[in-house]
Design a protein around this motif. Structure first.
Motif, mmCIF file in Angstrom:
data_model
loop_
_atom_site.group_PDB
_atom_site.id
_atom_site.type_symbol
_atom_site.label_atom_id
_atom_site.label_comp_id
_atom_site.label_asym_id
_atom_site.label_seq_id
_atom_site.Cartn_x
_atom_site.Cartn_y
_atom_site.Cartn_z
ATOM 1 N N LYS A 117 0.812 -1.211 0.000
ATOM 2 C CA LYS A 117 0.000 0.000 0.000
ATOM 3 C C LYS A 117 0.846 1.261 0.000
ATOM 4 O O LYS A 117 0.380 2.324 -0.387
ATOM 5 C CB LYS A 117 -0.944 0.006 1.207
ATOM 6 C CG LYS A 117 -2.070 -0.992 1.082
ATOM 7 C CD LYS A 117 -3.034 -0.844 2.235
ATOM 8 C CE LYS A 117 -4.226 -1.751 2.062
ATOM 9 N NZ LYS A 117 -5.210 -1.567 3.125
ATOM 10 N N ASP A 118 2.094 1.143 0.400
ATOM 11 C CA ASP A 118 2.991 2.302 0.389
ATOM 12 C C ASP A 118 3.584 2.551 -0.994
ATOM 13 O O ASP A 118 4.338 3.491 -1.203
ATOM 14 C CB ASP A 118 4.109 2.134 1.411
ATOM 15 C CG ASP A 118 5.018 0.942 1.117
ATOM 16 O OD1 ASP A 118 4.792 0.219 0.122
ATOM 17 O OD2 ASP A 118 5.959 0.733 1.900
ATOM 18 N N GLY A 119 3.240 1.682 -1.961
ATOM 19 C CA GLY A 119 3.731 1.832 -3.326
ATOM 20 C C GLY A 119 5.068 1.168 -3.580
ATOM 21 O O GLY A 119 5.558 1.171 -4.698
ATOM 22 N N GLY A 120 5.660 0.568 -2.564
ATOM 23 C CA GLY A 120 6.952 -0.091 -2.720
ATOM 24 C C GLY A 120 6.806 -1.550 -3.134
ATOM 25 O O GLY A 120 5.891 -2.236 -2.690
ATOM 26 N N GLU A 121 7.716 -1.996 -3.980
ATOM 27 C CA GLU A 121 7.704 -3.398 -4.389
ATOM 28 C C GLU A 121 8.182 -4.257 -3.223
ATOM 29 O O GLU A 121 9.259 -4.043 -2.681
ATOM 30 C CB GLU A 121 8.602 -3.620 -5.602
ATOM 31 C CG GLU A 121 8.509 -5.039 -6.143
ATOM 32 C CD GLU A 121 9.319 -5.232 -7.404
ATOM 33 O OE1 GLU A 121 10.417 -5.814 -7.292
ATOM 34 O OE2 GLU A 121 8.866 -4.801 -8.478
ATOM 35 N N LYS A 122 7.371 -5.234 -2.835
ATOM 36 C CA LYS A 122 7.668 -6.079 -1.689
ATOM 37 C C LYS A 122 8.187 -7.458 -2.077
ATOM 38 O O LYS A 122 8.799 -8.146 -1.268
ATOM 39 C CB LYS A 122 6.409 -6.260 -0.828
ATOM 40 C CG LYS A 122 5.754 -4.959 -0.412
ATOM 41 C CD LYS A 122 6.699 -4.082 0.379
ATOM 42 C CE LYS A 122 6.017 -2.798 0.815
ATOM 43 N NZ LYS A 122 6.908 -1.852 1.428
ATOM 44 N N TYR A 123 7.911 -7.865 -3.326
ATOM 45 C CA TYR A 123 8.304 -9.211 -3.750
ATOM 46 C C TYR A 123 8.297 -9.253 -5.270
ATOM 47 O O TYR A 123 7.443 -8.647 -5.912
ATOM 48 C CB TYR A 123 7.311 -10.232 -3.190
ATOM 49 C CG TYR A 123 7.593 -11.646 -3.583
ATOM 50 C CD1 TYR A 123 8.543 -12.409 -2.921
ATOM 51 C CD2 TYR A 123 6.903 -12.250 -4.628
ATOM 52 C CE1 TYR A 123 8.799 -13.728 -3.272
ATOM 53 C CE2 TYR A 123 7.148 -13.574 -4.992
ATOM 54 C CZ TYR A 123 8.100 -14.302 -4.315
ATOM 55 O OH TYR A 123 8.346 -15.606 -4.669
ATOM 56 N N ALA A 124 9.221 -9.988 -5.835
ATOM 57 C CA ALA A 124 9.257 -10.232 -7.277
ATOM 58 C C ALA A 124 9.856 -11.605 -7.509
ATOM 59 O O ALA A 124 10.799 -12.001 -6.822
ATOM 60 C CB ALA A 124 10.076 -9.166 -7.994
ATOM 61 N N ALA A 154 3.169 -10.049 7.256
ATOM 62 C CA ALA A 154 4.358 -9.552 7.953
ATOM 63 C C ALA A 154 4.579 -8.050 7.740
ATOM 64 O O ALA A 154 5.393 -7.440 8.423
ATOM 65 C CB ALA A 154 5.600 -10.318 7.487
ATOM 66 N N MET A 155 3.830 -7.458 6.826
ATOM 67 C CA MET A 155 3.987 -6.033 6.532
ATOM 68 C C MET A 155 3.455 -5.196 7.696
ATOM 69 O O MET A 155 2.405 -5.512 8.267
ATOM 70 C CB MET A 155 3.231 -5.662 5.255
ATOM 71 C CG MET A 155 3.768 -6.280 4.009
ATOM 72 S SD MET A 155 2.743 -5.833 2.586
ATOM 73 C CE MET A 155 3.527 -6.797 1.314
ATOM 74 N N PRO A 156 4.157 -4.130 8.038
ATOM 75 C CA PRO A 156 3.710 -3.286 9.153
ATOM 76 C C PRO A 156 2.280 -2.761 8.997
ATOM 77 O O PRO A 156 1.513 -2.757 9.960
ATOM 78 C CB PRO A 156 4.718 -2.128 9.150
ATOM 79 C CG PRO A 156 5.931 -2.686 8.502
ATOM 80 C CD PRO A 156 5.438 -3.681 7.491
ATOM 81 N N TYR A 202 -0.925 -3.498 11.468
ATOM 82 C CA TYR A 202 -1.729 -2.407 12.004
ATOM 83 C C TYR A 202 -3.218 -2.631 11.705
ATOM 84 O O TYR A 202 -4.071 -2.459 12.583
ATOM 85 C CB TYR A 202 -1.254 -1.070 11.436
ATOM 86 C CG TYR A 202 -2.137 0.092 11.815
ATOM 87 C CD1 TYR A 202 -2.091 0.629 13.099
ATOM 88 C CD2 TYR A 202 -3.017 0.634 10.896
ATOM 89 C CE1 TYR A 202 -2.902 1.686 13.466
ATOM 90 C CE2 TYR A 202 -3.844 1.695 11.245
ATOM 91 C CZ TYR A 202 -3.786 2.218 12.533
ATOM 92 O OH TYR A 202 -4.595 3.248 12.876
ATOM 93 N N GLU A 203 -3.521 -3.026 10.464
ATOM 94 C CA GLU A 203 -4.909 -3.277 10.080
ATOM 95 C C GLU A 203 -5.525 -4.366 10.949
ATOM 96 O O GLU A 203 -6.656 -4.238 11.409
ATOM 97 C CB GLU A 203 -4.985 -3.708 8.602
ATOM 98 C CG GLU A 203 -4.626 -2.634 7.620
ATOM 99 C CD GLU A 203 -4.358 -3.164 6.225
ATOM 100 O OE1 GLU A 203 -4.144 -2.316 5.338
ATOM 101 O OE2 GLU A 203 -4.347 -4.397 5.999
ATOM 102 N N LYS A 204 -4.778 -5.436 11.172
ATOM 103 C CA LYS A 204 -5.294 -6.543 11.981
ATOM 104 C C LYS A 204 -5.508 -6.128 13.432
ATOM 105 O O LYS A 204 -6.433 -6.602 14.081
ATOM 106 C CB LYS A 204 -4.343 -7.742 11.899
ATOM 107 C CG LYS A 204 -4.405 -8.437 10.543
ATOM 108 C CD LYS A 204 -3.479 -9.609 10.480
ATOM 109 C CE LYS A 204 -4.117 -10.751 11.196
ATOM 110 N NZ LYS A 204 -3.450 -12.026 11.040
ATOM 111 N N SER A 205 -4.692 -5.225 13.939
ATOM 112 C CA SER A 205 -4.844 -4.777 15.326
ATOM 113 C C SER A 205 -6.091 -3.931 15.517
ATOM 114 O O SER A 205 -6.604 -3.817 16.623
ATOM 115 C CB SER A 205 -3.608 -3.998 15.786
ATOM 116 O OG SER A 205 -3.584 -2.717 15.193
ATOM 117 N N LYS A 206 -6.590 -3.358 14.436
ATOM 118 C CA LYS A 206 -7.776 -2.509 14.502
ATOM 119 C C LYS A 206 -9.070 -3.293 14.307
ATOM 120 O O LYS A 206 -10.138 -2.736 14.448
ATOM 121 C CB LYS A 206 -7.670 -1.383 13.494
ATOM 122 C CG LYS A 206 -6.460 -0.507 13.773
ATOM 123 C CD LYS A 206 -6.526 0.874 13.263
ATOM 124 C CE LYS A 206 -7.789 1.559 13.543
ATOM 125 N NZ LYS A 206 -7.772 2.834 14.162
#
Length: 102
Positions: A68-75, A91-93, A97-101
């Motif tokens: 969601k931050d626009g960064g490539e996380k895996y290829a 594992a993404m921060p 955060y979403e799961k904690s809410k």
């Protein structure tokens, strides 16, 4: 025109995680297997705010995951299992955060 496309990418990347699949065409065996795996769990894909974009005309199969931050996380040039995909996302921060809410 470039600005409009860039804004669209920024808007999508801030709202959704994007899984992009690159293949020669829809008959590519890796593409077909990847789509089959992803279709097996629409609920899990939706829970993780994941959209799939397909690109055809390339020389080989490739898959990328953008956060969601626009960064490539895996290829990778290999098929991505749901287990590995979900582990990467969970594992993404931002996902933690979403799961904690919830």
């Amino acid at each position: 025109m470039i600005l409009v496309i860039l804004l669209s990418v920024i808007q999508i990347s801030s709202e959704k995680r994007v899984l992009e699949i690159y293949a020669k065409d829809k008959t590519d065996k890796y593409y077909k297997e990847q789509i089959r795996l992803l279709a097996a769990d629409p609920k899990g894909m939706k829970e993780r705010d994941l959209i799939v974009k397909e690109h055809f005309g390339g020389e080989y199969f490739k898959i990328t995951l953008t956060g969601k931050d626009g960064g490539e996380k895996y290829a990778s040039k290999s098929i991505l299992t749901l287990e590995k995909l979900y582990n990467l996302i969970d594992a993404m921060p931002m996902r933690r955060y979403e799961k904690s809410k919830e």
